[in-house]
Scaffold this motif. Structure first.
Motif, PDB file in Angstrom:
ATOM      1  N   ILE A  14      -4.888  54.028 -18.132  1.00 36.04           N
ATOM      2  CA  ILE A  14      -5.427  52.665 -18.063  1.00 36.04           C
ATOM      3  C   ILE A  14      -5.630  52.219 -16.618  1.00 36.04           C
ATOM      4  CG2 ILE A  14      -4.812  50.247 -18.477  1.00 36.04           C
ATOM      5  CD1 ILE A  14      -3.677  51.120 -21.175  1.00 36.04           C
ATOM      6  N   GLN A  15      -4.679  52.526 -15.747  1.00 33.32           N
ATOM      7  CA  GLN A  15      -4.712  52.305 -14.293  1.00 33.32           C
ATOM      8  C   GLN A  15      -4.417  50.883 -13.855  1.00 33.32           C
ATOM      9  OE1 GLN A  15      -4.402  55.071 -13.554  1.00 33.32           O
ATOM     10  NE2 GLN A  15      -5.995  56.501 -14.161  1.00 33.32           N
ATOM     11  N   HIS A  16      -4.827  49.865 -14.605  1.00 38.03           N
ATOM     12  CA  HIS A  16      -4.496  48.489 -14.210  1.00 38.03           C
ATOM     13  C   HIS A  16      -4.772  47.560 -15.387  1.00 38.03           C
ATOM     14  CE1 HIS A  16      -3.590  45.273 -11.343  1.00 38.03           C
ATOM     15  NE2 HIS A  16      -3.286  46.244 -10.474  1.00 38.03           N
ATOM     16  N   ALA A  17      -4.438  46.280 -15.203  1.00 40.90           N
ATOM     17  CA  ALA A  17      -4.695  45.295 -16.255  1.00 40.90           C
ATOM     18  C   ALA A  17      -5.479  44.094 -15.757  1.00 40.90           C
ATOM     19  CB  ALA A  17      -3.374  44.824 -16.873  1.00 40.90           C
ATOM     20  N   SER A  18      -5.559  43.926 -14.455  1.00 42.16           N
ATOM     21  CA  SER A  18      -6.356  42.830 -13.896  1.00 42.16           C
ATOM     22  C   SER A  18      -7.828  43.188 -13.996  1.00 42.16           C
ATOM     23  CB  SER A  18      -5.962  42.590 -12.432  1.00 42.16           C
ATOM     24  OG  SER A  18      -6.970  41.867 -11.751  1.00 42.16           O
ATOM     25  N   ASP A  19      -8.612  42.338 -14.624  1.00 39.19           N
ATOM     26  CA  ASP A  19     -10.039  42.617 -14.761  1.00 39.19           C
ATOM     27  C   ASP A  19     -10.715  42.764 -13.401  1.00 39.19           C
ATOM     28  OD1 ASP A  19      -9.932  42.637 -17.496  1.00 39.19           O
ATOM     29  OD2 ASP A  19     -10.666  40.586 -17.761  1.00 39.19           O
ATOM     30  N   ARG A  20     -10.275  41.990 -12.437  1.00 37.43           N
ATOM     31  CA  ARG A  20     -10.877  42.073 -11.100  1.00 37.43           C
ATOM     32  C   ARG A  20     -10.627  43.450 -10.479  1.00 37.43           C
ATOM     33  NH1 ARG A  20      -9.887  41.104  -5.737  1.00 37.43           N
ATOM     34  NH2 ARG A  20      -7.638  41.013  -6.100  1.00 37.43           N
ATOM     35  N   ILE A  21      -9.408  43.938 -10.596  1.00 38.25           N
ATOM     36  CA  ILE A  21      -9.078  45.249 -10.036  1.00 38.25           C
ATOM     37  C   ILE A  21      -9.732  46.359 -10.853  1.00 38.25           C
ATOM     38  CG2 ILE A  21      -7.206  46.858  -9.517  1.00 38.25           C
ATOM     39  CD1 ILE A  21      -7.439  44.508  -7.586  1.00 38.25           C
ATOM     40  N   LEU A  22      -9.781  46.212 -12.164  1.00 36.95           N
ATOM     41  CA  LEU A  22     -10.450  47.207 -13.002  1.00 36.95           C
ATOM     42  C   LEU A  22     -11.912  47.355 -12.608  1.00 36.95           C
ATOM     43  CD1 LEU A  22      -8.869  46.332 -16.462  1.00 36.95           C
ATOM     44  CD2 LEU A  22      -8.578  48.486 -15.234  1.00 36.95           C
ATOM     45  N   ARG A  23     -12.578  46.242 -12.311  1.00 41.25           N
ATOM     46  CA  ARG A  23     -13.975  46.313 -11.878  1.00 41.25           C
ATOM     47  C   ARG A  23     -14.086  47.022 -10.531  1.00 41.25           C
ATOM     48  NH1 ARG A  23     -14.059  41.025 -13.971  1.00 41.25           N
ATOM     49  NH2 ARG A  23     -13.738  40.159 -11.883  1.00 41.25           N
ATOM     50  N   ARG A  24     -13.181  46.716  -9.615  1.00 43.91           N
ATOM     51  CA  ARG A  24     -13.206  47.367  -8.295  1.00 43.91           C
ATOM     52  C   ARG A  24     -12.923  48.868  -8.420  1.00 43.91           C
ATOM     53  NH1 ARG A  24     -12.729  44.261  -3.585  1.00 43.91           N
ATOM     54  NH2 ARG A  24     -11.348  45.780  -2.603  1.00 43.91           N
ATOM     55  N   MET A  25     -12.139  49.225  -9.399  1.00 40.59           N
ATOM     56  CA  MET A  25     -11.849  50.638  -9.642  1.00 40.59           C
ATOM     57  C   MET A  25     -13.017  51.376 -10.295  1.00 40.59           C
ATOM     58  SD  MET A  25      -7.955  50.612 -11.132  1.00 40.59           S
ATOM     59  CE  MET A  25      -6.512  50.599 -10.057  1.00 40.59           C
ATOM     60  N   GLY A  26     -13.975  50.611 -10.834  1.00 32.91           N
ATOM     61  CA  GLY A  26     -15.065  51.237 -11.560  1.00 32.91           C
ATOM     62  C   GLY A  26     -14.689  51.614 -12.975  1.00 32.91           C
ATOM     63  N   ARG A  27     -13.617  51.005 -13.492  1.00 27.81           N
ATOM     64  CA  ARG A  27     -13.206  51.287 -14.865  1.00 27.81           C
ATOM     65  C   ARG A  27     -14.107  50.534 -15.837  1.00 27.81           C
ATOM     66  NH1 ARG A  27      -9.918  55.556 -15.292  1.00 27.81           N
ATOM     67  NH2 ARG A  27      -8.991  54.689 -17.168  1.00 27.81           N
ATOM     68  N   ARG A  28     -14.224  51.070 -17.065  1.00 30.09           N
ATOM     69  CA  ARG A  28     -15.184  50.519 -18.029  1.00 30.09           C
ATOM     70  C   ARG A  28     -14.602  49.431 -18.923  1.00 30.09           C
ATOM     71  NH1 ARG A  28     -17.186  54.394 -15.098  1.00 30.09           N
ATOM     72  NH2 ARG A  28     -19.130  55.397 -15.756  1.00 30.09           N
TER      73      ARG A  28
END
Length: 459
Positions: free
Chosen positions: A264-278
């Protein structure tokens, strides 16, 4: 002629281990024997990793150490393969002259010819197209003890997460043809493998590159009919790619462990977007709820990254709240590693190492409490356990339940005066818990039949 002795050191992930085992299979059939003693080795082969900085340092230090052994011993050729070789091919040859050959990630099936050339005094660099899918149709040398084995179902990745170098090192996503996988799995089962662990950079997308759709459910159904296999375990399932069809197959095919590894790598939507997660946090919650609703005894493993560039204290606390609420059965945390040639390494708001480590510690402390409570809750329950080995000088064995993947999860310590072999299954009543591990005793009743798994809840 006495066969040449080869020492092989395999570093990194289980996917890299599969490459190692295939190289060993090719070399064994070419007449090489194998040794664990670097002083006795005619050839030293190092299959490297460089996914994060710690792995890179381990690979470099291993090469340097074996270069010294080459100077001291009888070694005639030092071969470096894998991700570090792919990424730093020329630097390795320039800085470590003891290295005789470099083999990239798409070229390991050429290891026999590479070593032959190196033994003739040539400096060899074998780097094929990174998108090439190596062809090893013959058997491999299983190094995991023989009762379980990894089945790599795809190579490469198309996700391009901003922190990850894998697409550069392993190429685009390429599924291994299904018939080849079924043949390999059949051979492994005939050799005594009881547990098959499916791995890839992402298993959930299997088949999309040649079938136009996700074929993992079909692959699982066909693997499940292979005689001899008892457990089929899934790793590296991206949560946004887990379909209702896949959930249904896991629920209904009795050989498939009720266990999923979902990075999963993270739960913050802001960080997920920066990570390039879908996936968003809401989508993650929905998928986890769906899995637990459809398969109540499912065990969920995940990984998180602490200290990603731009992560604020609020982002970190949001992640802590998410971990506390989701109560994952298994969870690991990596501190963010800035890898060159990745977008995230160029982000301006890098986090100091001490903050990364502090945040990682807080997540792991929270997860430890969750994991220990889950271990305690298992006391009194019945589990089928696969024997891994005997505890030295004690009438006790160590094994794993369906809840535990090898090398990353817990163990079950079993008090028994019986005689068992690795790969045997026994029915165990859990009598105690010791941190991440369980303690139990063998019951009189036999383990379930090969086509069944324990249906006790792991919640």
């Amino acid at each position: 002629m006495i066969p040449m002795k080869l020492l092989c050191i395999s570093l990194g992930c289980d996917k890299n281990l599969v490459d190692t085992e295939k190289m060993l299979g090719l070399l064994g059939r070419d007449g090489y024997s194998f040794t664990d003693d670097e002083q006795e080795a005619d050839i030293i082969l190092i299959n490297t990793c460089c996914f994060i900085n710690d792995a890179k340092e381990e690979s470099i230090n291993t090469i340097l150490e074996m270069a010294e052994r080459k100077k001291e011993g009888k070694c005639r050729a030092l071969i470096v393969t894998g991700c570090l070789a792919q990424r730093y091919r020329q630097e390795i040859l320039d800085e470590i002259p003891e290295v005789d050959a470099i083999v990239g990630t798409g070229s390991y099936d050429e290891i026999v010819s590479v070593i032959r050339e190196a033994l003739q005094g040539e400096t060899v660099m074998r780097i094929d197209d990174v998108d090439r899918l190596p062809a090893v149709e013959t058997g491999r040398m299983v190094t995991t003890g023989g009762h379980y084995a990894f089945l790599k179902i795809a190579e490469g990745c198309d996700k391009h997460c901003t922190y990850c170098i894998i697409p550069n090192l392993r190429g685009k996503y390429r599924s291994v043809p299904m018939e080849a996988l079924l043949t390999e799995a059949q051979t492994l089962a005939e050799q005594g493998v009881r547990e098959l662990i499916l791995v890839a950079q992402e298993t959930t997308l299997y088949g999309v590159d040649f079938g136009g759709r996700k074929l993992l459910p079909e692959l699982l159904r066909r693997l499940a009919v292979i005689p001899g296999l008892r457990w089929i375990r899934l790793m590296y399932c991206y949560p946004e790619e887990i379909t209702d069809e896949l959930i249904a197959v896991i629920r209904t095919e009795k050989k498939i462990c009720h266990y999923l590894d979902i990075p999963i790598q993270h739960a913050s939507d802001r960080i997920l977007r920066r990570m390039g997660r879908r996936a968003t946090q809401e989508e993650l919650r929905e998928r986890i709820a769906k899995l637990r609703g459809e398969i109540p005894d499912i065990v969920l493993r995940t990984t998180m990254i602490s200290g990603f560039p731009g992560e604020t204290q609020e982002d970190h606390e949001e992640l802590l709240d998410f971990v506390n609420e989701m109560e994952f059965n298994r969870l690991g945390v990596f501190t963010y590693s800035a890898e060159e040639d990745t977008p995230a390494a160029t982000f301006p708001d890098q986090i100091p190492e001490e903050i990364k480590e502090s945040r990682r510690g807080e997540i792991m402390e929270l997860q430890q409490e969750i994991a220990f409570e889950k271990s305690e809750s298992m006391i009194g329950r019945m589990l089928d356990v696969m024997i891994e080995g005997k505890v030295a000088d004690e009438e006790a064995y160590v094994g794993r339940s369906y809840m535990d993947a090898p090398g990353v999860d817990g163990l079950v310590f079993i008090n028994s005066g019986g005689t068992y072999m690795s790969g045997d299954f026994v029915r165990v009543r859990v009598t105690g818990a010791a941190d991440y591990d369980l303690i139990g005793e063998v019951c009189d009743e036999p383990a379930e039949k090969d086509a069944e798994v324990c249906d006790e809840s792991a919640q």
